[in-house]
Each structure stands twice: as C-alpha cells, then as structure tokens.
Design a protein around this motif. Structure first.
Motif: not given
Ligand code: SAH
Length: 351
Positions: A120, A158, A161, A194, A262, A289, A292, A294
């Motif tokens: 996602f 956050m 990467g 992470t 989602f 959350i 978002n 994509v």
């Molecule tokens: N790699 C780390 C840091 C990224 S943090 C991690 O996976 O935690 C970014 C955060 O946004 C993570 O929790 C990731 O899962 C979330 N994220 C990424 N794409 C997203 C989306 N489309 N909608 C909501 N959260 C999303």
C-alpha cells in the motif's frame, strides 16, 4: 554525495576533534565547528566566521557538507508543510513539518526509496535507491528548521525508508540529534517506525535509548499481513509481538502500533476483535490511520464510520486506541507520494 569527501555533518565531536587535530589545528576548533554544524545548521564552511580563513579552506579541501537542497515545498491549510529535498547525487527525499499542541515535529526520511515492498506504500513503489547518511538525515532537520524559522521539539523517523534497514546511520543520527551541543532533542522525543525487522528491534532494545518504538502492524493475522507486508513472511506476527513485548517491558514505554485502515482489506469488525485478542494485556497503544489511497496500488480508504467502529471495538476490548488526526490533506503528505520517482531500485525477497 561527492565521492571520497567525508561529510562533516555526520561526525561526532570526538571524530571531529580527531579530524581537526590531524589537520594540525588546536582541538578547541572542533567544538566551534561542531557548534556551527549541529546547533546552527551551517551550510557552508564560509559561514563559520570565527574560524581563520586558512582553516575554512583546509576543511573545504578535505571535507564536504553533503547538499540537501529544497526542490519543492507544499503547505497545507492545517499548517503541515511537506518538503522535497534533493541530495548531492540527485536522489530526492521527503520531510514533513507538523505542528502539534506539544510542539513542532519533523518527520524525516532515512532512505531514498525502500526495499520492504509494502503493498500500500508509495515509498517502496520503485524499490530502494540507497541509504541516507546520518548527515543527510540531520540535514533535513536543519533545512526544515531554517525554512520554518521555529525550533524543533520532536523527531519522527516515519518518512521514506525503513530506519532499521539503515541501522548504523540512523543510530548515528539519533545520537547526533540528541546531543546537547547540537539540536538537543531528548531521546524521549524521538519515535522510530519500523515495518517489523525483528532482529534489529531486538538490537535496538539493547541500546536502551528511551525512544518510542512504533511498529507498522496494519493487520491482525498473518494471512492479511503477509499479503500487505512481505516482511511478515520472514517474521510473522507472533515473533514480532514477542519482541515488541520485550521492548515495552525493558523500556517501560508503550509500543505504538500503526494500523492503516483500508476498505474491505483489514477494517472489518472481525479484524478488530482478532486484534484485541492479539494485543490485550500488552503495554501498547494503537494508532488508527484512515489509509491514504495510493491509486497505483488500488487501495481505498475506509469510511469514517468504519474507522470509528474499529476504534470502538478496540477500546471495548481493553486495547488503547486513537484515530490519528489526518494532517496534510491535499499536499500528498502520505509516505512517498510527493517524490514519486521515475527511477527503479532494489527490492528484498522475503520467503
Ligand atoms: N518503514 C517504516 C517507516 C515508514 S513510516 C515503517 O514501515 O514503519 C510510514 C508509515 O506510513 C508506516 O506506518 C507505513 O506503513 C504507513 N503508510 C505507508 N503507506 C500508507 C498509506 N497509503 N496509507 C496509510 N499509511 C501508510
């Protein structure tokens, strides 16, 4: 970054002292340089006006300050500001500035792209390009602080990467940014997010840093999670939660679980109840959350009613949960959306 020239912004005070002495200069100069770099965010040696000109030239011959140029900036009506920075080799990364009641927070990137391949996530769409150096992560903080003209109080890893996939540089960054002679952000004001690299979480636990560990969970079981996050095929939920539990108990700090909702993927009442079974009794907090969307990935956001129901069911089951205030609407503030590189990169294969 320019080949062969070490980036002085990533140097600790001890390393800087060694470097300065090796150039035949008195050690106290290192303190001055460190102050210019870490506290004042100098972008060039010429700014360091109390250094003799000859020393500035000498520094320029041997070292660089890795570039981090603002390539784009978008301001959301809620005050969130998203930056796109261009690094020395042309790679681009994003940082986000957010204003909360408890202070100004910056969300930084630690890699250009990502190789974790979450289904996602826009950051990983094109795979990993490269790790950022500690200096390049710090440079984002300095650039944003300078641009906003306000102090920073919290840092969250956050952005783009996977921080634990760039472990050494991220740890160096944390140490430098928390240094009293530098940005002086207390370690309790850091959050590191992470996707769940279990051995590295274990290693981080041993560092006793006091930062908040945030784990992107996004699913209550291995079937859904493995579909969303390839990392789960290597370290399934039971192993992940076990290490999180150890982390929480060792640090006496709640682990924060990110759960992006989602539509029809992970937002059912059954998912909420399963999550309660998993997390009940653990020192943790769930951050819900609204996902978002994509478009490239075909994921839709859950409806506000579904999000509310999910939060209610967690609370009812005794699991502390909040719905994250969605900041930055309309400025592509979701991870990796602004950058949307045209370039390819590396993906890791999990199981
Ligand atoms: N790699 C780390 C840091 C990224 S943090 C991690 O996976 O935690 C970014 C955060 O946004 C993570 O929790 C990731 O899962 C979330 N994220 C990424 N794409 C997203 C989306 N489309 N909608 C909501 N959260 C999303």
């Amino acid at each position: 970054m320019q080949q062969g020239m070490p980036d002085l912004l990533g140097f600790s005070l001890e390393e800087l002292t060694g470097a300065v002495v090796a150039l035949g200069q008195p050690g106290y100069r290192a303190k001055q340089i460190f102050h210019w770099l870490q506290a004042r965010g100098a972008r060039s040696f010429d700014e360091m006006t109390e250094l003799p000109r000859a020393l500035r030239e000498c520094l320029r011959e041997h070292y660089q300050l890795a570039p981090c140029e603002m390539a784009d900036k978008r301001v959301s009506p809620d005050g969130t500001v998203k930056f796109l920075f261009r690094l020395g080799d042309g790679e681009t990364v994003e940082s986000v500035w957010m204003r909360y009641s408890y202070g100004n927070t910056i969300c930084v990137s630690c890699q250009a792209g990502c190789r974790m391949g979450c289904a996602f996530c826009a950051s990983g769409l094109h795979g990993l390009r490269r790790n950022l150096s500690a200096g390049e992560i710090l440079a984002q903080c300095h650039a944003v602080r300078r641009e906003m003209g306000q102090p920073l109080s919290h840092i969250v890893l956050m952005g783009m990467g996977e921080p634990l996939d760039n472990y050494e540089n991220v740890l160096r960054f944390l140490r430098l940014a928390s240094c009293p002679e530098g940005l002086c952000i207390g370690q309790r004001r850091f959050s590191l997010s992470t996707c769940g690299l279990v051995p590295q979480i274990e290693r981080l636990r041993g560092e006793n840093l006091g930062l908040t560990l945030s784990v992107s969970l996004h699913a209550p079981n291995d079937v859904i999670r493995s579909r969303l996050m390839p990392v789960n095929r290597r370290w399934p939920i039971a192993e992940l939660l076990a290490v999180c539990k150890r982390y929480a108990e060792g640090s006496s700090r709640r682990v924060s679980f990110e759960y992006a909702l989602f539509r029809d993927v992970n937002d059912s009442a059954a998912c909420a109840r399963e999550l309660v079974q998993r997390l009940r009794g653990m020192l943790c907090h769930v951050n819900l959350i609204p996902g978002n969307p994509v478009p490239e990935r075909g994921f839709c956001r859950s409806t506000p009613e579904t999000v509310r129901r999910f939060a209610f069911l967690l609370g009812k089951g005794g699991v502390h949960a909040t719905v994250r205030r969605s900041l930055g609407c309309g400025i592509d503030a979701a991870c990796g959306q602004l950058r949307n590189s045209r370039l390819g990169g590396e993906h890791i294969e999990f199981g």
